[in-house]
Design a protein around this motif. Structure first.
Motif, PDB file in Angstrom:
ATOM      1  N   VAL A   4       1.076  -1.450  -0.676  1.00 57.32           N
ATOM      2  CA  VAL A   4      -0.009  -0.038   0.038  1.00 57.32           C
ATOM      3  C   VAL A   4       1.203   1.396   0.221  1.00 57.32           C
ATOM      4  N   GLY A   5       1.834   1.201   0.613  1.00 50.56           N
ATOM      5  CA  GLY A   5       3.523   2.750   1.294  1.00 50.56           C
ATOM      6  C   GLY A   5       3.517   2.489  -0.644  1.00 50.56           C
ATOM      7  N   ALA A   6       3.361   1.513  -1.131  1.00 54.13           N
ATOM      8  CA  ALA A   6       4.492   1.931  -2.741  1.00 54.13           C
ATOM      9  C   ALA A   6       4.153   2.111  -3.441  1.00 54.13           C
ATOM     10  N   ILE A   7       2.527   1.551  -3.129  1.00 58.61           N
ATOM     11  CA  ILE A   7       1.870   2.145  -4.412  1.00 58.61           C
ATOM     12  C   ILE A   7       1.308   3.844  -4.396  1.00 58.61           C
ATOM     13  N   ALA A   8       0.406   3.783  -3.037  1.00 56.75           N
ATOM     14  CA  ALA A   8       0.308   5.304  -3.156  1.00 56.75           C
ATOM     15  C   ALA A   8       1.693   6.448  -3.005  1.00 56.75           C
ATOM     16  N   GLY A   9       2.925   5.983  -2.829  1.00 54.46           N
ATOM     17  CA  GLY A   9       3.679   6.683  -3.053  1.00 54.46           C
ATOM     18  C   GLY A   9       4.080   7.075  -4.229  1.00 54.46           C
ATOM     19  N   TRP A  10       4.238   5.708  -5.609  1.00 56.39           N
ATOM     20  CA  TRP A  10       4.407   5.882  -6.666  1.00 56.39           C
ATOM     21  C   TRP A  10       3.612   6.856  -7.156  1.00 56.39           C
ATOM     22  N   LEU A  11       2.086   6.383  -6.635  1.00 50.84           N
ATOM     23  CA  LEU A  11       0.695   7.616  -7.653  1.00 50.84           C
ATOM     24  C   LEU A  11       1.240   8.634  -7.299  1.00 50.84           C
ATOM     25  N   ALA A  12       1.495   9.221  -5.354  1.00 51.75           N
ATOM     26  CA  ALA A  12       1.618  10.660  -5.136  1.00 51.75           C
ATOM     27  C   ALA A  12       3.253  11.055  -6.261  1.00 51.75           C
ATOM     28  N   GLY A  13       3.988  10.341  -6.478  1.00 47.93           N
ATOM     29  CA  GLY A  13       5.050  10.776  -6.707  1.00 47.93           C
ATOM     30  C   GLY A  13       4.848  11.289  -8.412  1.00 47.93           C
ATOM     31  N   LEU A  14       3.791  10.509  -9.401  1.00 50.27           N
ATOM     32  CA  LEU A  14       3.842  10.719 -10.660  1.00 50.27           C
ATOM     33  C   LEU A  14       2.439  12.258 -10.855  1.00 50.27           C
ATOM     34  N   ILE A  15       1.757  12.357  -9.581  1.00 44.73           N
ATOM     35  CA  ILE A  15       0.239  13.626  -9.620  1.00 44.73           C
ATOM     36  C   ILE A  15       1.088  14.699  -9.674  1.00 44.73           C
ATOM     37  N   VAL A  16       2.846  14.852  -8.453  1.00 51.54           N
ATOM     38  CA  VAL A  16       3.043  15.932  -7.056  1.00 51.54           C
ATOM     39  C   VAL A  16       4.563  15.923  -8.447  1.00 51.54           C
ATOM     40  N   ARG A  17       4.087  16.452  -9.380  1.00 51.19           N
ATOM     41  CA  ARG A  17       5.948  16.575 -11.035  1.00 51.19           C
ATOM     42  C   ARG A  17       7.045  16.584  -9.877  1.00 51.19           C
ATOM     43  N   GLY A  18       7.780  16.142 -10.584  1.00 46.79           N
ATOM     44  CA  GLY A  18       8.865  17.200  -9.814  1.00 46.79           C
ATOM     45  C   GLY A  18       9.869  15.807  -8.611  1.00 46.79           C
ATOM     46  N   PHE A  19       8.712  14.473  -8.366  1.00 50.84           N
ATOM     47  CA  PHE A  19       9.729  13.508  -6.453  1.00 50.84           C
ATOM     48  C   PHE A  19       9.122  12.769  -7.492  1.00 50.84           C
ATOM     49  N   GLY A  20      10.127  11.704  -7.607  1.00 47.01           N
ATOM     50  CA  GLY A  20      10.266  10.499  -7.547  1.00 47.01           C
ATOM     51  C   GLY A  20      12.113   9.998  -6.606  1.00 47.01           C
ATOM     52  N   PHE A  21      11.466   9.309  -5.711  1.00 54.13           N
ATOM     53  CA  PHE A  21      11.972   9.253  -4.642  1.00 54.13           C
ATOM     54  C   PHE A  21      12.769   7.126  -4.715  1.00 54.13           C
ATOM     55  N   GLY A  22      13.123   6.749  -5.788  1.00 54.48           N
ATOM     56  CA  GLY A  22      12.896   5.603  -6.076  1.00 54.48           C
ATOM     57  C   GLY A  22      12.243   4.456  -4.995  1.00 54.48           C
ATOM     58  N   LEU A  23      11.769   3.032  -5.259  1.00 48.05           N
ATOM     59  CA  LEU A  23      10.902   1.972  -4.273  1.00 48.05           C
ATOM     60  C   LEU A  23      11.231   2.553  -3.432  1.00 48.05           C
ATOM     61  N   ILE A  24      12.390   2.564  -2.655  1.00 47.36           N
ATOM     62  CA  ILE A  24      12.284   2.574  -0.808  1.00 47.36           C
ATOM     63  C   ILE A  24      11.333   4.036  -0.352  1.00 47.36           C
ATOM     64  N   SER A  55     -13.329  -1.244  -1.504  1.00 44.23           N
ATOM     65  CA  SER A  55     -12.622  -2.158  -0.318  1.00 44.23           C
ATOM     66  C   SER A  55     -11.557  -2.004   0.602  1.00 44.23           C
ATOM     67  N   PRO A  56     -11.676  -2.492   1.765  1.00 46.60           N
ATOM     68  CA  PRO A  56     -10.593  -1.485   2.808  1.00 46.60           C
ATOM     69  C   PRO A  56      -9.017  -1.523   2.144  1.00 46.60           C
ATOM     70  N   LEU A  57      -9.444  -2.422   1.317  1.00 47.31           N
ATOM     71  CA  LEU A  57      -8.039  -2.307   0.343  1.00 47.31           C
ATOM     72  C   LEU A  57      -7.327  -0.761  -0.279  1.00 47.31           C
ATOM     73  N   VAL A  58      -8.993  -0.763  -1.019  1.00 48.76           N
ATOM     74  CA  VAL A  58      -9.280   0.377  -1.680  1.00 48.76           C
ATOM     75  C   VAL A  58      -8.846   1.152  -1.031  1.00 48.76           C
ATOM     76  N   THR A  59      -9.470   1.977   0.247  1.00 46.56           N
ATOM     77  CA  THR A  59      -9.399   2.658   0.918  1.00 46.56           C
ATOM     78  C   THR A  59      -8.220   2.971   1.339  1.00 46.56           C
ATOM     79  N   SER A  60      -7.516   2.795   1.786  1.00 46.43           N
ATOM     80  CA  SER A  60      -5.829   2.026   2.688  1.00 46.43           C
ATOM     81  C   SER A  60      -5.740   3.173   1.655  1.00 46.43           C
ATOM     82  N   ILE A  61      -5.320   2.337   0.153  1.00 46.44           N
ATOM     83  CA  ILE A  61      -4.361   3.598  -0.925  1.00 46.44           C
ATOM     84  C   ILE A  61      -5.193   4.637  -1.316  1.00 46.44           C
ATOM     85  N   VAL A  62      -6.477   5.181  -1.128  1.00 47.57           N
ATOM     86  CA  VAL A  62      -6.848   6.420  -1.365  1.00 47.57           C
ATOM     87  C   VAL A  62      -6.254   7.247   0.185  1.00 47.57           C
ATOM     88  N   TYR A  63      -6.328   6.509   1.114  1.00 45.64           N
ATOM     89  CA  TYR A  63      -5.802   7.722   2.209  1.00 45.64           C
ATOM     90  C   TYR A  63      -4.578   7.574   2.218  1.00 45.64           C
TER      91      TYR A  63
END
Length: 86
Positions: A12-32, A60-68
């Motif tokens: 969940v953290g990886a998916i949310a961080g990756w999506l946020a990096g795509l949405i907020v331009r100029g940010f990409g921190f790698g997988l970790i 589902s709770p998983l989708v809710t967690s990812i969106v949060y």
């Protein structure tokens, strides 16, 4: 926490961080870095959104967690962007 729970937490953290990096331009921190941003974002949103009266449930709770976590990660990246510019 079980091994499965930990794996879901990191996913969940990886998916949310990756999506946020795509949405907020100029940010990409790698997988970790994306995992860390997503996890911190999940804690931030879990604390901030209920205080503002904005709690919701999705398919589902998983989708809710990812969106949060995504909302929190976007807020976190916006704060980092403001601090970097200052």
């Amino acid at each position: 926490m079980t091994a499965t729970g930990l794996l879901v937490f990191l996913l969940v953290g990886a998916i949310a961080g990756w999506l946020a990096g795509l949405i907020v331009r100029g940010f990409g921190f790698g997988l970790i870095g994306n995992i860390v941003v997503g996890i911190i974002g999940a804690f931030l949103a879990g604390w901030l959104l209920p205080m503002l009266g904005l709690s919701f449930t999705m398919v589902s709770p998983l989708v809710t967690s990812i969106v949060y976590a995504l909302i929190g990660a976007i807020i976190l990246l916006a704060i980092i962007g403001v601090v970097k510019r200052a």
